[in-house]
Design an enzyme around this catalytic site. Sequence first.
Site, PDB file in Angstrom:
ATOM      1  N   LYS A   1       0.738  -1.300   0.513  1.00 37.07           N
ATOM      2  CA  LYS A   1      -0.087  -0.137   0.064  1.00 37.07           C
ATOM      3  C   LYS A   1       1.415   1.208   0.268  1.00 37.07           C
ATOM      4  CE  LYS A   1      -4.597   0.855   1.856  1.00 37.07           C
ATOM      5  NZ  LYS A   1      -5.796   0.944   3.094  1.00 37.07           N
TER       6      LYS A   1
ATOM      7  N   ARG B   1     -25.638  -1.966   7.040  1.00 36.07           N
ATOM      8  CA  ARG B   1     -24.994  -3.370   6.687  1.00 36.07           C
ATOM      9  C   ARG B   1     -26.325  -4.251   8.462  1.00 36.07           C
ATOM     10  NH1 ARG B   1     -20.211  -4.541   3.690  1.00 36.07           N
ATOM     11  NH2 ARG B   1     -21.372  -4.211   1.376  1.00 36.07           N
TER      12      ARG B   1
ATOM     13  N   GLU C   1     -19.276  -5.746   9.583  1.00 34.69           N
ATOM     14  CA  GLU C   1     -20.314  -4.060  11.316  1.00 34.69           C
ATOM     15  C   GLU C   1     -21.699  -5.581  11.204  1.00 34.69           C
ATOM     16  OE1 GLU C   1     -19.341  -3.980   8.246  1.00 34.69           O
ATOM     17  OE2 GLU C   1     -18.484  -1.935   8.014  1.00 34.69           O
TER      18      GLU C   1
HETATM   19  C1  LIG Z   1     -18.871  -2.411   4.261  1.00 33.42           C
HETATM   20  C2  LIG Z   1     -17.703  -1.249   4.536  1.00 33.42           C
HETATM   21  N1  LIG Z   1     -16.906  -0.390   6.082  1.00 33.42           N
HETATM   22  C3  LIG Z   1     -15.734   0.099   6.010  1.00 33.42           C
HETATM   23  C4  LIG Z   1     -15.327   0.544   5.238  1.00 33.42           C
HETATM   24  C5  LIG Z   1     -14.222   1.849   4.790  1.00 33.42           C
HETATM   25  N2  LIG Z   1     -13.275   1.046   4.289  1.00 33.42           N
HETATM   26  C6  LIG Z   1     -12.999   1.303   3.191  1.00 33.42           C
HETATM   27  S1  LIG Z   1     -11.512   0.747   2.563  1.00 33.42           S
HETATM   28  C7  LIG Z   1     -11.421  -0.192   3.818  1.00 33.42           C
HETATM   29  C8  LIG Z   1     -10.166  -0.847   3.744  1.00 33.42           C
HETATM   30  C9  LIG Z   1      -9.661  -1.803   3.101  1.00 33.42           C
HETATM   31  O1  LIG Z   1      -9.438  -2.673   3.426  1.00 33.42           O
HETATM   32  P1  LIG Z   1      -9.062  -3.553   1.827  1.00 33.42           P
HETATM   33  O2  LIG Z   1     -10.068  -4.112   0.726  1.00 33.42           O
HETATM   34  O3  LIG Z   1      -7.638  -4.893   2.283  1.00 33.42           O
HETATM   35  O4  LIG Z   1      -8.533  -2.516   0.813  1.00 33.42           O
HETATM   36  P2  LIG Z   1      -7.137  -1.895   0.707  1.00 33.42           P
HETATM   37  O5  LIG Z   1      -7.081   0.183   0.680  1.00 33.42           O
HETATM   38  O6  LIG Z   1      -5.918  -2.694   1.292  1.00 33.42           O
HETATM   39  O7  LIG Z   1      -6.181  -1.988  -0.703  1.00 33.42           O
HETATM   40  C10 LIG Z   1     -12.342   0.471   4.889  1.00 33.42           C
HETATM   41  C11 LIG Z   1     -12.224  -0.417   5.601  1.00 33.42           C
HETATM   42  C12 LIG Z   1     -15.977   0.319   4.256  1.00 33.42           C
HETATM   43  N3  LIG Z   1     -15.409   1.026   2.651  1.00 33.42           N
HETATM   44  N4  LIG Z   1     -17.191   0.101   4.053  1.00 33.42           N
END
Ligand SMILES: Cc1ncc(C[n+]2csc(CCOP(=O)(O)OP(=O)(O)O)c2C)c(N)n1
Length: 577
Positions: free
Chosen positions: A240, A355, A327
Amino acid sequence: MTPLLDRVDSPRALRALPEDALPRLCEEIRQKIISVCGQVGGHLGASLGAVEMIVALHRTFKSPKDALVFDVGHQAYAHKILTGRGNRMETLRKAGGIAPFLDPQESSHDAIGAGHACTAISSALGIVESKRLQGIEGTAVAVIGDGSLTGGLSFEGLNNAAACSAPLAIVLNDNGMSISVNVGAVSKALRTSEARFFFESLGFTYLGPVDGHDLGALLAAFREARRSHKSIVVHLITRKGKGFSAAEEDSRTRGHAMGPYEMRDGKLVRSRGGKTTFSEAFAAALEERMATDGQLVVVTPAMLEGSALVGVATRFPSRVYDVGIAEQHAVTFSAGLAIGGLRPVCCIYSTFLQRALDQVIHDVCLPKLPVVFAIDRAGLVGADGATHQGAYDLPFLRAIPNLAVVAPVVGEDLKPLLRSALQLNGPCAIRFPRGTLPVPPPLFPVPEATVSGARWLKQTEGATLTIVALGPLALAALQAAQGKSWNVLDARFVSPLDAQAIRKAATTGRMVVVEEGTIHGGLGSAILELLAQEDLAPRVRQLGLPHRFLRHGDAPTQRAELGLDADGIRSAAEALF
Ligand SMILES: Cc1ncc(C[n+]2csc(CCOP(=O)(O)OP(=O)(O)O)c2C)c(N)n1
């Protein structure tokens, strides 16, 4: 040398490039992402880590015939740049500009619009199955991060995908990070040889781990995935923030999402307002209570930073649970903690709580468990747009028996509200908005210890109208009422409604109800229900969010456009005379 991006503005143009030009193209995309995010802010870290993956995907698959389905969509800036939006990226997240996540209205290359995590496997599986059943050419690829793999919906999709005859390609973009460092057993297992065993035992072909920044390795893996007649998981290891030292060095989030910044003398400088946000003020209130109440514990579904809980987690590491992007689990886990005798505070954004509605109803409110929900980002969210608006929590929460639903107007309200919530014998939701704390006007009646019922903010002899408001909009209501013989009531509780105060408001003959949530079913509706039941018939106007999905933009501007500022409230009130 003219930049490649001047002519590569479509997947077709990308596919026409010689393979040895791809590293240069990736570098140009990376620099563009760094420059755009510096100007407008955005999901920097995830998008930087996904550049080679996206170039290789577009090189191998033929979008839009092959649907590329990105989970969340926050990592896909390279995809936006390569699908005709490169020259408008400076409008990203701004009103009328490029969407913060993906949006099929914006490009036919955006197979689905998302913004919430864990949906990619399910929707890609639906797309590939519908192609199979109808004999339509093309396939679908689900691109999902290791963070999004912590959510139950992803596992429901995996369970179904492995058993379906349509072959789905899943690209697992594993950078070890959610917004913060990823949590739980799955992310750990992914970094061992058990990863292969896990996916193969479910029936997937497993390819990996593949270096997600090595174009040659990526292209080879994706070609194999494209040829596969069986569902396949391609497991990439990426970094990242890749290629931008300021992000890579930020060990906490690797620059997951940032506000605008600039580079000065090679150092990243951010323009931070320095004002306290509602999230920070709530976290501070929570931390203070935790110091004296050992039963108090905190649950967050992967939003430690967003909910400003990092300091609380550092001070009380064993009493703050980051459960991952989960969630539903966060809510039911909180229920279990409460059954066991603890006092859980479940910190969750309004949009993500959607959710877990059944868990709130069935697991917490029906058994009347003392769980406090701290609902952040309630109301307009600005740049994050339609997928993230906190528009619906009031209607869906106020319909649930046993649940108290309250909102602060100013930061000073938070401690008394939390104290009151913790004294209740059942669940309570405290909803507060995104943004910094307003400054209370002189003589604003800040509660001392605990609160109950509504709060009169202005009462005038012989008043001819009452503005009933919720949350910080009550301050705009006060401004609107200046110089007028109008009363202002802070409803404070949406459930249970303070019937006595509303009856009194009705005696002024005219009411304007102001809330930052959909007007379909929120505070205004609650008041109209009460008035109808009691045969009270003042003239009433409702101000709130309209019955349509509101896109990204500047929240204060949107508020003004919707009549949710002092001028708008005054106009709505005057129209009742
Ligand atoms: C249901 C939900 N909960 C929380 C979020 C907030 N959120 C956005 S991106 C993210 C992290 C995602 O991690 P990953 O899938 O590993 O992708 P990366 O950012 O590491 O590429 C979170 C928690 C969201 N978008 N949707």
